[in-house]
Design a protein around this motif. Sequence first.
Motif, PDB file in Angstrom:
ATOM      1  N   ASN A   1       6.646 -57.418  -0.869  1.00  0.00           N
ATOM      2  CA  ASN A   1       6.081 -57.231   0.469  1.00  0.00           C
ATOM      3  C   ASN A   1       6.620 -58.327   1.376  1.00  0.00           C
ATOM      4  O   ASN A   1       6.415 -59.515   1.104  1.00  0.00           O
ATOM      5  CB  ASN A   1       4.551 -57.301   0.427  1.00  0.00           C
ATOM      6  CG  ASN A   1       3.953 -56.196  -0.416  1.00  0.00           C
ATOM      7  OD1 ASN A   1       4.334 -55.034  -0.269  1.00  0.00           O
ATOM      8  ND2 ASN A   1       3.043 -56.531  -1.311  1.00  0.00           N
TER       9      ASN A   1
ATOM     10  N   HIS B   1       7.818 -59.814   5.521  1.00  0.00           N
ATOM     11  CA  HIS B   1       7.765 -59.712   6.977  1.00  0.00           C
ATOM     12  C   HIS B   1       8.820 -60.640   7.563  1.00  0.00           C
ATOM     13  O   HIS B   1       9.321 -61.540   6.882  1.00  0.00           O
ATOM     14  CB  HIS B   1       6.363 -60.041   7.527  1.00  0.00           C
ATOM     15  CG  HIS B   1       5.899 -61.434   7.259  1.00  0.00           C
ATOM     16  ND1 HIS B   1       5.389 -61.821   6.039  1.00  0.00           N
ATOM     17  CD2 HIS B   1       5.862 -62.537   8.053  1.00  0.00           C
ATOM     18  CE1 HIS B   1       5.037 -63.095   6.089  1.00  0.00           C
ATOM     19  NE2 HIS B   1       5.329 -63.558   7.284  1.00  0.00           N
TER      20      HIS B   1
ATOM     21  N   LYS C   1       9.352 -59.983  15.458  1.00  0.00           N
ATOM     22  CA  LYS C   1       8.564 -58.755  15.335  1.00  0.00           C
ATOM     23  C   LYS C   1       9.154 -57.583  16.125  1.00  0.00           C
ATOM     24  O   LYS C   1       8.605 -56.493  16.131  1.00  0.00           O
ATOM     25  CB  LYS C   1       7.130 -59.010  15.824  1.00  0.00           C
ATOM     26  CG  LYS C   1       6.427 -60.167  15.134  1.00  0.00           C
ATOM     27  CD  LYS C   1       6.321 -59.960  13.636  1.00  0.00           C
ATOM     28  CE  LYS C   1       5.561 -61.096  12.965  1.00  0.00           C
ATOM     29  NZ  LYS C   1       5.525 -60.962  11.494  1.00  0.00           N
TER      30      LYS C   1
ATOM     31  N   ASP D   1      11.981 -53.565  14.681  1.00  0.00           N
ATOM     32  CA  ASP D   1      11.665 -52.289  14.031  1.00  0.00           C
ATOM     33  C   ASP D   1      12.876 -51.363  14.023  1.00  0.00           C
ATOM     34  O   ASP D   1      13.586 -51.226  15.025  1.00  0.00           O
ATOM     35  CB  ASP D   1      10.504 -51.603  14.752  1.00  0.00           C
ATOM     36  CG  ASP D   1       9.168 -52.205  14.365  1.00  0.00           C
ATOM     37  OD1 ASP D   1       9.164 -53.251  13.696  1.00  0.00           O
ATOM     38  OD2 ASP D   1       8.120 -51.636  14.728  1.00  0.00           O
TER      39      ASP D   1
ATOM     40  N   LEU E   1      12.592 -51.862   8.701  1.00  0.00           N
ATOM     41  CA  LEU E   1      11.461 -52.637   9.189  1.00  0.00           C
ATOM     42  C   LEU E   1      10.524 -51.769  10.020  1.00  0.00           C
ATOM     43  O   LEU E   1      10.964 -50.956  10.832  1.00  0.00           O
ATOM     44  CB  LEU E   1      11.960 -53.804  10.050  1.00  0.00           C
ATOM     45  CG  LEU E   1      12.622 -54.968   9.307  1.00  0.00           C
ATOM     46  CD1 LEU E   1      13.358 -55.871  10.281  1.00  0.00           C
ATOM     47  CD2 LEU E   1      11.565 -55.761   8.535  1.00  0.00           C
TER      48      LEU E   1
ATOM     49  N   ASN F   1       6.811 -52.487  12.140  1.00  0.00           N
ATOM     50  CA  ASN F   1       5.806 -53.474  12.551  1.00  0.00           C
ATOM     51  C   ASN F   1       6.119 -54.847  11.970  1.00  0.00           C
ATOM     52  O   ASN F   1       5.235 -55.602  11.576  1.00  0.00           O
ATOM     53  CB  ASN F   1       4.403 -53.039  12.128  1.00  0.00           C
ATOM     54  CG  ASN F   1       3.970 -51.741  12.776  1.00  0.00           C
ATOM     55  OD1 ASN F   1       4.271 -51.483  13.942  1.00  0.00           O
ATOM     56  ND2 ASN F   1       3.271 -50.904  12.035  1.00  0.00           N
ATOM     57  N   GLY F   2       7.411 -55.158  11.898  1.00  0.00           N
ATOM     58  CA  GLY F   2       7.839 -56.468  11.417  1.00  0.00           C
ATOM     59  C   GLY F   2       7.703 -56.657   9.923  1.00  0.00           C
ATOM     60  O   GLY F   2       7.824 -57.775   9.425  1.00  0.00           O
ATOM     61  N   SER F   3       7.479 -55.576   9.188  1.00  0.00           N
ATOM     62  CA  SER F   3       7.263 -55.679   7.745  1.00  0.00           C
ATOM     63  C   SER F   3       8.181 -54.735   6.976  1.00  0.00           C
ATOM     64  O   SER F   3       8.716 -53.775   7.527  1.00  0.00           O
ATOM     65  CB  SER F   3       5.802 -55.351   7.408  1.00  0.00           C
ATOM     66  OG  SER F   3       4.918 -56.249   8.041  1.00  0.00           O
TER      67      SER F   3
ATOM     68  N   THR G   1       8.894 -53.244   2.595  1.00  0.00           N
ATOM     69  CA  THR G   1       8.425 -53.208   1.205  1.00  0.00           C
ATOM     70  C   THR G   1       9.498 -52.605   0.305  1.00  0.00           C
ATOM     71  O   THR G   1      10.150 -51.626   0.673  1.00  0.00           O
ATOM     72  CB  THR G   1       7.138 -52.368   1.073  1.00  0.00           C
ATOM     73  OG1 THR G   1       6.115 -52.944   1.888  1.00  0.00           O
ATOM     74  CG2 THR G   1       6.650 -52.352  -0.377  1.00  0.00           C
TER      75      THR G   1
ATOM     76  N   HIS H   1      17.826 -65.040  10.452  1.00  0.00           N
ATOM     77  CA  HIS H   1      17.019 -64.619   9.305  1.00  0.00           C
ATOM     78  C   HIS H   1      17.799 -64.936   8.024  1.00  0.00           C
ATOM     79  O   HIS H   1      18.635 -64.160   7.579  1.00  0.00           O
ATOM     80  CB  HIS H   1      16.690 -63.120   9.386  1.00  0.00           C
ATOM     81  CG  HIS H   1      15.777 -62.785  10.533  1.00  0.00           C
ATOM     82  ND1 HIS H   1      16.206 -62.754  11.838  1.00  0.00           N
ATOM     83  CD2 HIS H   1      14.447 -62.489  10.567  1.00  0.00           C
ATOM     84  CE1 HIS H   1      15.189 -62.440  12.642  1.00  0.00           C
ATOM     85  NE2 HIS H   1      14.118 -62.281  11.893  1.00  0.00           N
TER      86      HIS H   1
ATOM     87  N   GLN I   1       5.552 -62.026  -2.219  1.00  0.00           N
ATOM     88  CA  GLN I   1       5.382 -62.136  -0.775  1.00  0.00           C
ATOM     89  C   GLN I   1       6.618 -62.842  -0.231  1.00  0.00           C
ATOM     90  O   GLN I   1       6.948 -63.945  -0.672  1.00  0.00           O
ATOM     91  CB  GLN I   1       4.112 -62.927  -0.433  1.00  0.00           C
ATOM     92  CG  GLN I   1       2.831 -62.344  -1.012  1.00  0.00           C
ATOM     93  CD  GLN I   1       2.543 -60.935  -0.526  1.00  0.00           C
ATOM     94  OE1 GLN I   1       2.850 -60.590   0.621  1.00  0.00           O
ATOM     95  NE2 GLN I   1       1.947 -60.112  -1.393  1.00  0.00           N
TER      96      GLN I   1
ATOM     97  N   TYR J   1       9.062 -63.979   3.240  1.00  0.00           N
ATOM     98  CA  TYR J   1       9.176 -64.210   4.683  1.00  0.00           C
ATOM     99  C   TYR J   1      10.647 -64.443   4.996  1.00  0.00           C
ATOM    100  O   TYR J   1      11.303 -65.279   4.355  1.00  0.00           O
ATOM    101  CB  TYR J   1       8.355 -65.421   5.109  1.00  0.00           C
ATOM    102  CG  TYR J   1       8.656 -65.911   6.503  1.00  0.00           C
ATOM    103  CD1 TYR J   1       8.156 -65.241   7.620  1.00  0.00           C
ATOM    104  CD2 TYR J   1       9.467 -67.032   6.711  1.00  0.00           C
ATOM    105  CE1 TYR J   1       8.455 -65.686   8.904  1.00  0.00           C
ATOM    106  CE2 TYR J   1       9.759 -67.480   7.990  1.00  0.00           C
ATOM    107  CZ  TYR J   1       9.253 -66.806   9.084  1.00  0.00           C
ATOM    108  OH  TYR J   1       9.546 -67.239  10.356  1.00  0.00           O
TER     109      TYR J   1
END
Length: 202
Positions: free
Chosen positions: A29, A31, A35, A38, A60, A62-64, A66, A89, A102, A104
């Motif tokens: 998961n 992010h 943001k 998308d 991506l 909503n900035g997330s 998986t 990034h 998790q 980032y």
Amino acid sequence: MRTRKIVLPLLLVVLAFSACNTGQKFEINGHVADKNLDGEWVYLVPMVNAPVERVDSTQLKNGSFTFTGKVETPEIYIIRTRPFLRLSHQELLVVKEPGTLQVYLGANSKVAGTALNDSLQNWKVQKEIIDNKMLFLNQNLKNADAENQAKINIELEKLRTERAYSSFEFVKNNQDNVVGKMVARIMKGAFTAEQLKELSIE
């Protein structure tokens, strides 16, 4: 005879089902720092042996993002964006292993969630602290006079030794896992002959 005809197809179904369910589940998961990305793609790429069919990708939202799947043995992967976005990034090394991670992605990307990934993140942090000190000294070296250049070079050599020893200790404590083997490959050139001998690295 009739029973045998029924049992054989059932056995094949069971074996096929079992083959499809080998391995244990992993979940990543993540992010991102920005943001407003998308629709951009994030890639999960094996560090070695990375033909196209072994590369996973997701968009991506909503900035997330998986990634999910199954894994049989731990393996080092790289999480990355397209090249232009890597300026903001940072690519991230992760261990694809059973469990939930998790992640980032930003100027200083990070991972947490399993023992091997926590260990890898700790090594990354320690190395980057020393790398940043060396970067600062190298920037000062350009404009320093001869006397200060000599002093700076002494400090740089101390930091190189510290970085090598830190990675050597890490590898020594992780020789039986993929993280230790990866760091050994990355840092091999920095180790002394004695350290290479102790680690049985040729």
